[in-house]
Design a protein around this motif. Structure first.
Motif, PDB file in Angstrom:
ATOM      1  N   ALA A  22       0.827  -1.192   0.000  1.00  0.00           N
ATOM      2  CA  ALA A  22       0.000   0.000   0.000  1.00  0.00           C
ATOM      3  C   ALA A  22       0.869   1.252   0.000  1.00  0.00           C
ATOM      4  CB  ALA A  22      -0.926   0.003   1.206  1.00  0.00           C
ATOM      5  N   ALA A  23       0.384   2.268  -0.652  1.00  0.00           N
ATOM      6  CA  ALA A  23       1.038   3.572  -0.653  1.00  0.00           C
ATOM      7  C   ALA A  23       0.406   4.425   0.422  1.00  0.00           C
ATOM      8  CB  ALA A  23       0.893   4.245  -2.011  1.00  0.00           C
ATOM      9  N   SER A  24       1.246   5.120   1.148  1.00  0.00           N
ATOM     10  CA  SER A  24       0.749   5.960   2.223  1.00  0.00           C
ATOM     11  C   SER A  24       0.415   7.343   1.697  1.00  0.00           C
ATOM     12  CB  SER A  24       1.811   6.063   3.327  1.00  0.00           C
ATOM     13  OG  SER A  24       1.396   6.938   4.352  1.00  0.00           O
ATOM     14  N   GLY A  25      -0.857   7.703   1.778  1.00  0.00           N
ATOM     15  CA  GLY A  25      -1.249   9.065   1.460  1.00  0.00           C
ATOM     16  C   GLY A  25      -1.385   9.420  -0.003  1.00  0.00           C
ATOM     17  N   ARG A  26      -1.250   8.419  -0.895  1.00  0.00           N
ATOM     18  CA  ARG A  26      -1.386   8.730  -2.319  1.00  0.00           C
ATOM     19  C   ARG A  26      -1.686   7.445  -3.070  1.00  0.00           C
ATOM     20  NH1 ARG A  26       2.659  10.753  -5.802  1.00  0.00           N
ATOM     21  NH2 ARG A  26       1.519   9.465  -7.280  1.00  0.00           N
ATOM     22  N   THR A  27      -1.977   7.611  -4.359  1.00  0.00           N
ATOM     23  CA  THR A  27      -2.183   6.451  -5.215  1.00  0.00           C
ATOM     24  C   THR A  27      -0.864   6.107  -5.903  1.00  0.00           C
ATOM     25  OG1 THR A  27      -2.719   7.660  -7.237  1.00  0.00           O
ATOM     26  CG2 THR A  27      -4.504   7.304  -5.646  1.00  0.00           C
ATOM     27  N   PHE A  28      -0.883   5.008  -6.635  1.00  0.00           N
ATOM     28  CA  PHE A  28       0.296   4.576  -7.371  1.00  0.00           C
ATOM     29  C   PHE A  28       0.297   5.090  -8.815  1.00  0.00           C
ATOM     30  CE2 PHE A  28       2.521   2.280  -4.385  1.00  0.00           C
ATOM     31  CZ  PHE A  28       1.755   1.332  -3.723  1.00  0.00           C
ATOM     32  N   SER A  29      -0.637   5.952  -9.130  1.00  0.00           N
ATOM     33  CA  SER A  29      -0.714   6.465 -10.485  1.00  0.00           C
ATOM     34  C   SER A  29       0.607   7.112 -10.897  1.00  0.00           C
ATOM     35  CB  SER A  29      -1.840   7.496 -10.578  1.00  0.00           C
ATOM     36  OG  SER A  29      -1.938   8.008 -11.884  1.00  0.00           O
ATOM     37  N   GLY A  30       1.132   6.703 -12.052  1.00  0.00           N
ATOM     38  CA  GLY A  30       2.391   7.249 -12.541  1.00  0.00           C
ATOM     39  C   GLY A  30       3.627   6.477 -12.119  1.00  0.00           C
ATOM     40  N   TYR A  31       3.433   5.440 -11.318  1.00  0.00           N
ATOM     41  CA  TYR A  31       4.550   4.651 -10.826  1.00  0.00           C
ATOM     42  C   TYR A  31       4.560   3.265 -11.467  1.00  0.00           C
ATOM     43  CZ  TYR A  31       5.448   7.969  -7.036  1.00  0.00           C
ATOM     44  OH  TYR A  31       5.766   9.081  -6.304  1.00  0.00           O
ATOM     45  N   ALA A  32       5.728   2.667 -11.452  1.00  0.00           N
ATOM     46  CA  ALA A  32       5.850   1.236 -11.692  1.00  0.00           C
ATOM     47  C   ALA A  32       6.166   0.589 -10.349  1.00  0.00           C
ATOM     48  CB  ALA A  32       6.961   0.946 -12.692  1.00  0.00           C
ATOM     49  N   LEU A  33       5.544  -0.543 -10.108  1.00  0.00           N
ATOM     50  CA  LEU A  33       5.713  -1.245  -8.846  1.00  0.00           C
ATOM     51  C   LEU A  33       6.496  -2.530  -9.074  1.00  0.00           C
ATOM     52  CD1 LEU A  33       4.440  -0.176  -6.207  1.00  0.00           C
ATOM     53  CD2 LEU A  33       3.321   0.683  -8.249  1.00  0.00           C
ATOM     54  N   GLY A  34       7.432  -2.772  -8.196  1.00  0.00           N
ATOM     55  CA  GLY A  34       8.205  -4.002  -8.290  1.00  0.00           C
ATOM     56  C   GLY A  34       8.117  -4.788  -7.000  1.00  0.00           C
ATOM     57  N   TRP A  35       8.202  -6.088  -7.148  1.00  0.00           N
ATOM     58  CA  TRP A  35       8.333  -6.988  -5.996  1.00  0.00           C
ATOM     59  C   TRP A  35       9.695  -7.675  -6.087  1.00  0.00           C
ATOM     60  CZ3 TRP A  35       5.088  -7.370  -1.894  1.00  0.00           C
ATOM     61  CH2 TRP A  35       3.783  -6.890  -2.040  1.00  0.00           C
ATOM     62  N   PHE A  36      10.375  -7.704  -4.962  1.00  0.00           N
ATOM     63  CA  PHE A  36      11.665  -8.355  -4.854  1.00  0.00           C
ATOM     64  C   PHE A  36      11.649  -9.251  -3.619  1.00  0.00           C
ATOM     65  CE2 PHE A  36      14.192  -5.889  -7.931  1.00  0.00           C
ATOM     66  CZ  PHE A  36      13.322  -4.835  -8.170  1.00  0.00           C
ATOM     67  N   ARG A  37      12.605 -10.132  -3.547  1.00  0.00           N
ATOM     68  CA  ARG A  37      12.731 -10.961  -2.355  1.00  0.00           C
ATOM     69  C   ARG A  37      14.204 -11.201  -2.061  1.00  0.00           C
ATOM     70  NH1 ARG A  37      10.348 -16.674  -4.750  1.00  0.00           N
ATOM     71  NH2 ARG A  37      12.128 -17.195  -6.110  1.00  0.00           N
ATOM     72  N   GLN A  38      14.467 -11.470  -0.803  1.00  0.00           N
ATOM     73  CA  GLN A  38      15.836 -11.717  -0.393  1.00  0.00           C
ATOM     74  C   GLN A  38      15.865 -12.847   0.633  1.00  0.00           C
ATOM     75  OE1 GLN A  38      17.964  -8.233   0.958  1.00  0.00           O
ATOM     76  NE2 GLN A  38      19.938  -9.186   0.543  1.00  0.00           N
ATOM     77  N   ALA A  39      16.537 -13.913   0.253  1.00  0.00           N
ATOM     78  CA  ALA A  39      16.733 -15.042   1.154  1.00  0.00           C
ATOM     79  C   ALA A  39      18.032 -14.835   1.928  1.00  0.00           C
ATOM     80  CB  ALA A  39      16.780 -16.342   0.358  1.00  0.00           C
ATOM     81  N   PRO A  40      18.170 -15.460   3.084  1.00  0.00           N
ATOM     82  CA  PRO A  40      19.388 -15.284   3.881  1.00  0.00           C
ATOM     83  C   PRO A  40      20.633 -15.632   3.083  1.00  0.00           C
ATOM     84  CG  PRO A  40      17.718 -16.377   5.178  1.00  0.00           C
ATOM     85  CD  PRO A  40      17.186 -16.309   3.772  1.00  0.00           C
ATOM     86  N   GLY A  41      21.600 -14.722   3.099  1.00  0.00           N
ATOM     87  CA  GLY A  41      22.862 -14.957   2.423  1.00  0.00           C
ATOM     88  C   GLY A  41      22.830 -14.791   0.929  1.00  0.00           C
ATOM     89  N   LYS A  42      21.699 -14.319   0.408  1.00  0.00           N
ATOM     90  CA  LYS A  42      21.578 -14.147  -1.048  1.00  0.00           C
ATOM     91  C   LYS A  42      21.296 -12.707  -1.413  1.00  0.00           C
ATOM     92  CE  LYS A  42      20.104 -18.853  -2.138  1.00  0.00           C
ATOM     93  NZ  LYS A  42      19.106 -19.674  -2.889  1.00  0.00           N
ATOM     94  N   GLU A  43      21.506 -12.413  -2.697  1.00  0.00           N
ATOM     95  CA  GLU A  43      21.208 -11.086  -3.209  1.00  0.00           C
ATOM     96  C   GLU A  43      19.701 -10.878  -3.293  1.00  0.00           C
ATOM     97  OE1 GLU A  43      24.932  -9.688  -3.407  1.00  0.00           O
ATOM     98  OE2 GLU A  43      23.302  -8.570  -4.365  1.00  0.00           O
ATOM     99  N   ARG A  44      19.296  -9.625  -3.253  1.00  0.00           N
ATOM    100  CA  ARG A  44      17.885  -9.306  -3.442  1.00  0.00           C
ATOM    101  C   ARG A  44      17.518  -9.628  -4.893  1.00  0.00           C
ATOM    102  NH1 ARG A  44      15.469  -4.140  -0.461  1.00  0.00           N
ATOM    103  NH2 ARG A  44      16.547  -5.323   1.157  1.00  0.00           N
ATOM    104  N   GLU A  45      16.472 -10.384  -5.047  1.00  0.00           N
ATOM    105  CA  GLU A  45      16.096 -10.953  -6.342  1.00  0.00           C
ATOM    106  C   GLU A  45      14.807 -10.334  -6.863  1.00  0.00           C
ATOM    107  OE1 GLU A  45      14.692 -15.376  -8.040  1.00  0.00           O
ATOM    108  OE2 GLU A  45      14.788 -14.952  -5.893  1.00  0.00           O
ATOM    109  N   PHE A  46      14.794  -9.994  -8.138  1.00  0.00           N
ATOM    110  CA  PHE A  46      13.593  -9.475  -8.788  1.00  0.00           C
ATOM    111  C   PHE A  46      12.572 -10.589  -8.968  1.00  0.00           C
ATOM    112  CE2 PHE A  46      10.911  -7.192 -11.591  1.00  0.00           C
ATOM    113  CZ  PHE A  46      10.588  -8.043 -12.631  1.00  0.00           C
ATOM    114  N   ILE A  47      11.289 -10.240  -8.723  1.00  0.00           N
ATOM    115  CA  ILE A  47      10.205 -11.202  -8.920  1.00  0.00           C
ATOM    116  C   ILE A  47       9.290 -10.732 -10.041  1.00  0.00           C
ATOM    117  CG2 ILE A  47       8.193 -12.291  -7.895  1.00  0.00           C
ATOM    118  CD1 ILE A  47       9.481 -11.887  -5.182  1.00  0.00           C
TER     119      ILE A  47
END
Length: 122
Positions: A22-47
């Protein structure tokens, strides 16, 4: 923009979870949203990345066909539906936002929410 991700938890392999960002105080209009994940000992990975303006979505091969990113009509929340979860999906999951367009590069996202832990047991 301030982001908050939630909805993580413990689930058995083969199960499902839905994460929200969720965005605080505004909409996501005009943005691109990404999801990433990070497992222990690993780089943050794009999903997945979702363009609010075009509606186009891009998924990594590791989650394609199992995960789906979508938004609500009020444009204040983006969701990550995760199905057929595997133990290797265990990680802290983050949502991020950028005005620079859809991207799989974490460096393109200046706005990050706190992560939410997803644990998949075998």
């Amino acid at each position: 923009v301030q982001l908050q991700a939630f909805g993580g938890g413990l689930v058995q392999a083969g199960g499902s979870l839905r994460l929200s960002c969720a965005a605080s105080g505004r909409t996501f209009s005009g943005y691109a949203l990404g999801w990433f994940r990070q497992a222990p000992g690993k780089e943050r990975e794009f999903i997945t990345a979702f363009s609010w303006s075009s509606g186009s979505t891009y998924y990594s091969d590791s989650v394609k066909g199992r995960f789906t990113s979508f938004r609500d009509n009020a444009k204040t929340t983006v969701y990550l539906q995760m199905n057929s979860l595997k133990p290797e999906d265990t990680a802290v999951y983050y949502c991020a936002a950028t005005t620079k367009g859809i991207s799989s590069n974490k460096e393109a996202y200046p706005y990050w929410g706190r992560g939410t832990q997803v644990t998949v047991s075998s």
